[in-house]
Scaffold this motif. Structure first.
Motif, PDB file in Angstrom:
ATOM      1  N   SER A   1       0.840  -1.199   0.000  1.00 63.13           N
ATOM      2  CA  SER A   1       0.000   0.000   0.000  1.00 63.13           C
ATOM      3  C   SER A   1       0.872   1.245   0.000  1.00 63.13           C
ATOM      4  O   SER A   1       2.010   1.232   0.478  1.00 63.13           O
ATOM      5  CB  SER A   1      -0.919   0.004   1.225  1.00 63.13           C
ATOM      6  OG  SER A   1      -1.739  -1.128   1.233  1.00 63.13           O
TER       7      SER A   1
ATOM      8  N   ALA B   1      -1.530   6.233  -4.371  1.00 61.86           N
ATOM      9  CA  ALA B   1      -2.000   5.567  -5.581  1.00 61.86           C
ATOM     10  C   ALA B   1      -2.345   6.585  -6.652  1.00 61.86           C
ATOM     11  O   ALA B   1      -2.928   7.641  -6.365  1.00 61.86           O
ATOM     12  CB  ALA B   1      -3.225   4.704  -5.266  1.00 61.86           C
TER      13      ALA B   1
ATOM     14  N   GLU C   1     -10.356   0.283  -4.613  1.00 61.52           N
ATOM     15  CA  GLU C   1      -9.099   0.004  -5.306  1.00 61.52           C
ATOM     16  C   GLU C   1      -8.244  -0.980  -4.501  1.00 61.52           C
ATOM     17  O   GLU C   1      -7.640  -1.904  -5.060  1.00 61.52           O
ATOM     18  CB  GLU C   1      -8.340   1.313  -5.534  1.00 61.52           C
ATOM     19  CG  GLU C   1      -7.112   1.143  -6.423  1.00 61.52           C
ATOM     20  CD  GLU C   1      -6.519   2.474  -6.869  1.00 61.52           C
ATOM     21  OE1 GLU C   1      -5.389   2.467  -7.392  1.00 61.52           O
ATOM     22  OE2 GLU C   1      -7.185   3.513  -6.703  1.00 61.52           O
TER      23      GLU C   1
ATOM     24  N   VAL D   1      -1.767  -0.875  -4.072  1.00 60.94           N
ATOM     25  CA  VAL D   1      -1.307  -0.487  -5.414  1.00 60.94           C
ATOM     26  C   VAL D   1      -0.886  -1.746  -6.171  1.00 60.94           C
ATOM     27  O   VAL D   1      -0.016  -2.488  -5.706  1.00 60.94           O
ATOM     28  CB  VAL D   1      -0.139   0.506  -5.342  1.00 60.94           C
ATOM     29  CG1 VAL D   1       0.191   1.039  -6.728  1.00 60.94           C
ATOM     30  CG2 VAL D   1      -0.475   1.651  -4.394  1.00 60.94           C
TER      31      VAL D   1
END
Length: 763
Positions: free
Chosen positions: A65, A68, A254, A300
């Motif tokens: 993470s 992003a 996401e 991500v």
């Protein structure tokens, strides 16, 4: 796993992987901070917090993470509207909202958003990112909206700064070239270095060596040197709440989608992702990042994929990468300040182009979801992120409603030749076939009635209702047409393929829908099924006509249902079982095993016999099947299935006298002599007819015959092949399984196959 083993795994796999992820994270974090209009340090803070906090608390061990790219548009808008300190407060509040959602265990609900909307959102962000960062590459500043960026782009091209443009183009060239390095011609180590690192490094060294004047990264003296407490945003409360919800939901969706994707690629031994825990970890990370002055955080896919590809096996890799970013930020500030902003912008331009995934568009078009994708993309670019996502969700909902109410109605004259008019019915007569498929609601009534009105009066009509739902309006329309058609001298036969919606409405039975009569099912013999075509009722119909009528019924009912499966299997078969059984027409392997296309590799012969290895009566047909199944298809299970009242076994009992006039069959049945000898050597069982006993003994003998093949016995003894015996009693339609320990056939247990001894390898 012991503590020492865990330490070795961390040092051997997670430590190198953490360096790879660290090298990917640094340039991306800096670039995203620049694109968001936030302080440069905010990107590094988000990378550190995302690695350590989300890595320790999250539920996806291999997910990385950090800041992003999918959130840049939201953050840039928030910074322009409320300022940076207020944006940090919104980020922290979004983290608290994610914590609440995680505690409520609603993580799976976020995945209900159509992937078409998610990918359309990312593509729209990619377009916005490219349009904005193209100005930075050209030495200018991005405008406040994508349309303004498009309008100002020609002027920016004319007045572009040569050094800045050259650094941007150099960065793009290195990025593209690095990813295309031939593996056979370049050192292996190069492929472990992510492309962004050499691209930024080469651009920075070039700018420094040539002394080019170009805007560069500006860091504070210390990572938190200009830290200030987050400030409350000033504005209308509904708008602030909307901003918090937007950051929380977009980052959550996401992250969860990334978590699902990484979970599918996780190596063996890595635990599955816990999505609710992952949402809690993301919430804690965003709350911490907002308080410390960092960007919003999400899982991500670029960094997570690099983590898996580099060999990570635990969350230690993610956590360590956060520590490496912290060390770099505290000790290498002067080096980072040499990085040209144009190089970071060029990196984001390439990343934005990759977010516009054309392969994804092809997949969505195949599933007819492209309109939602393009609506979201255009909405994000023209209206804004929140408005574009809402537009995409609306389009998806309309499309889903349309699919749920999709209805197909077609009519055909079933007979190729005219039939006699019904007695007392002057005028035209004939057999008509109307098929209604889908969901039949009031929305489909006009379509159905229009088709039914095409059917001439005084005709016989077969109406197939292959519907999963019928409302009262649809029932009334069909029933009124039926009554009117029969009043005019016609005949209507309604066949409900699935649940009896029409029948229940006629009888007033409001109990739960029941399945239609078994006599109308596809698996019944031709002679027992309801006759839908007059050609099947004719007394002199030929066998070929029956076969073709069955093919037509398959085309009308079944072909469209199995087409997706057959398309997948068209170029490759991967059956899991070899099923050897008798040619008897009463034995249908796919029915008694509830299997479908591609499940069973079937060999059928008279008496389900397996010639022994080196048999005097040479025959390779069965051996060839077994050889191909095990050596080419890598089948792990071979089943011998016998059945009651087998004609081949009856011929063996009669000594073969009844088949003397059939020389080929007589030669083939010599392969059953070992079964007959075994039968004669065993004591009769009280109450078991001799033919039944021989049919069952034959299954046991054929399993032993398989073991006479040395290569097959080796596979069985090595545990690579399982042998199973089944016996079908035709009268009861029940299948029994061979218990090798008692040499008897017993009912198939209710437990799963892996939980019972009856399905162990018969070795």
């Amino acid at each position: 796993m012991t503590f020492s083993t865990l330490n070795v795994s961390i040092l051997r796999r997670d430590l190198p992987a953490s360096f790879v992820v660290f090298l990917v994270a640094i340039p991306l974090s800096l670039g995203i901070a620049v694109a968001s209009g936030a302080p440069i340090a905010a990107g590094l803070i988000a990378a550190i917090v995302g690695g350590i906090v989300a890595g320790l608390l999250g539920g996806s061990p291999l997910q990385v993470s950090g800041p992003a790219a999918g959130l840049t548009v939201i953050v840039a808008s928030l910074v322009q509207t409320y300022g940076w300190r207020a944006t940090c407060t919104i980020t922290a509040l979004a983290g608290l909202l994610q914590l609440a959602l995680g505690a409520a265990k609603v993580a799976r609900t976020a995945l209900a958003v159509s992937p078409a909307v998610v990918h359309g959102m990312l593509a729209g962000v990619g377009v916005v990112l490219v349009l904005a960062q193209a100005h930075v590459v050209l030495g200018g500043r991005p405008q406040h909206s994508p349309l303004s960026n498009v309008r100002e782009l020609p002027g920016q091209l004319i007045s572009s700064h040569s050094h800045t443009v050259m650094l941007g183009l150099l960065t793009i060239a290195v990025l593209l070239a690095w990813e295309r390095l031939p593996k056979g011609l370049s050192p292996t180590a190069l492929h472990w270095i992510p492309a962004p690192l050499p691209a930024i490094a080469i651009a920075t060294l070039t700018s420094w060596a040539l002394g080019w004047e170009t805007p560069r990264v500006d860091l504070p003296d210390t990572l938190l040197g200009d830290w200030h407490a987050p400030a409350l945003p000033h504005g209308r409360l509904p708008e602030i709440v909307g901003a918090v919800v937007s950051v929380a939901v977009v980052a959550a969706v996401e992250s969860l989608l990334c978590s699902v994707a990484i979970d599918r690629a996780r190596p063996q031994g890595v635990p599955r992702a816990d999505l609710d825990r992952e949402l809690l970890g993301q919430g804690a990370a965003n709350a911490a990042s907002g308080l410390l002055g960092g960007l919003p955080i999400a899982g991500v896919i670029v960094r997570s994929t690099a983590n898996v590809a580099a060999g990570a096996r635990s969350r230690a890799s993610t956590v360590m990468h956060g520590f490496w970013v912290l060390v770099l930020a505290l000790s290498c500030g002067p080096v980072i300040e040499q990085v040209p902003l144009a190089a970071l912008a060029a990196l984001l331009v390439v990343l934005g182009v990759k977010m516009i995934d054309t392969a994804r568009v092809r997949d969505l078009r195949h599933h007819r979801e492209a309109p939602a994708y393009f609506a979201t993309l255009i909405g994000v670019v023209l209206l804004g992120l929140g408005e574009g996502v809402l537009l995409g969700i609306g389009i998806s909902a309309v499309m889903a409603l349309r699919r749920l109410t999709r209805l197909s109605v077609r009519v055909e004259q079933a007979l190729p030749v005219p039939i006699q008019a019904m007695p007392g019915s002057p005028g035209p007569a004939g057999q008509w076939h109307v098929i209604v498929e889908g969901t039949l609601t009031f929305l489909g009534v006009p379509k159905v009635t229009k088709v039914l009105q095409q059917v001439p009066a005084r005709t016989s009509v077969d109406l197939d209702l292959n519907v999963d739902f019928m409302d009262h309006a649809a029932f009334e329309a069909i029933h009124e047409w039926r009554v009117a058609h029969e009043r005019q001298g016609g005949r209507v036969d309604i066949d409900e393929v699935h649940e009896g919606w029409y029948e229940r409405a006629v009888t007033g039975d409001m109990s739960p829908p029941r399945k239609s009569s078994p006599s109308a099912r596809w698996w019944a013999p031709w002679a027992n099924r309801r006759r839908r075509h007059e050609e099947l009722d004719a007394p002199d119909v030929s066998p070929s006509a029956l076969l073709l009528a069955g093919v037509r019924e398959y085309h009308g009912r079944t072909a469209r249902l199995v087409k997706p499966i057959m398309a997948e299997l068209a170029f490759e078969q991967k059956p899991e079982h070899l099923f050897i059984t008798c040619v008897d027409s009463r034995v249908v392997p796919n029915i008694i095993t509830a299997s479908g296309p591609g499940d069973l590799f079937i060999n059928r012969n008279v008496g389900n016999l397996v010639p022994r290895f080196g048999s005097r009566t040479h025959d390779d047909s069965v051996a060839a099947t077994v050889e191909y199944a095990t050596n080419v298809l890598d089948i792990r299970t071979i089943t011998i299935c016998g059945h009651s009242n087998c004609g081949a076994m009856a011929a063996l009992l009669a000594g073969g006298t009844e088949i003397d006039h059939l020389p080929a069959l007589s030669r083939w049945l010599k392969h059953g002599n070992h079964s007959l000898a075994r039968f004669l050597a065993t004591e009769p069982e009280e109450g078991v007819p001799p033919l039944t006993r021989l049919c069952q003994i034959n299954v046991i003998q054929q399993l032993d015959n398989l073991l006479t093949y040395p290569w097959l016995r080796n596979r069985v003894e090595a545990g690579k092949l399982e042998l199973v015996g089944l016996y079908l009693d035709l009268e009861s339609a029940e299948v029994n399984i061979l218990d090798r320990s008692t040499q008897s056939f017993v009912p198939v247990p209710d437990e799963a196959p892996g939980d019972t001894d009856n399905t162990r390898a018969l070795t």
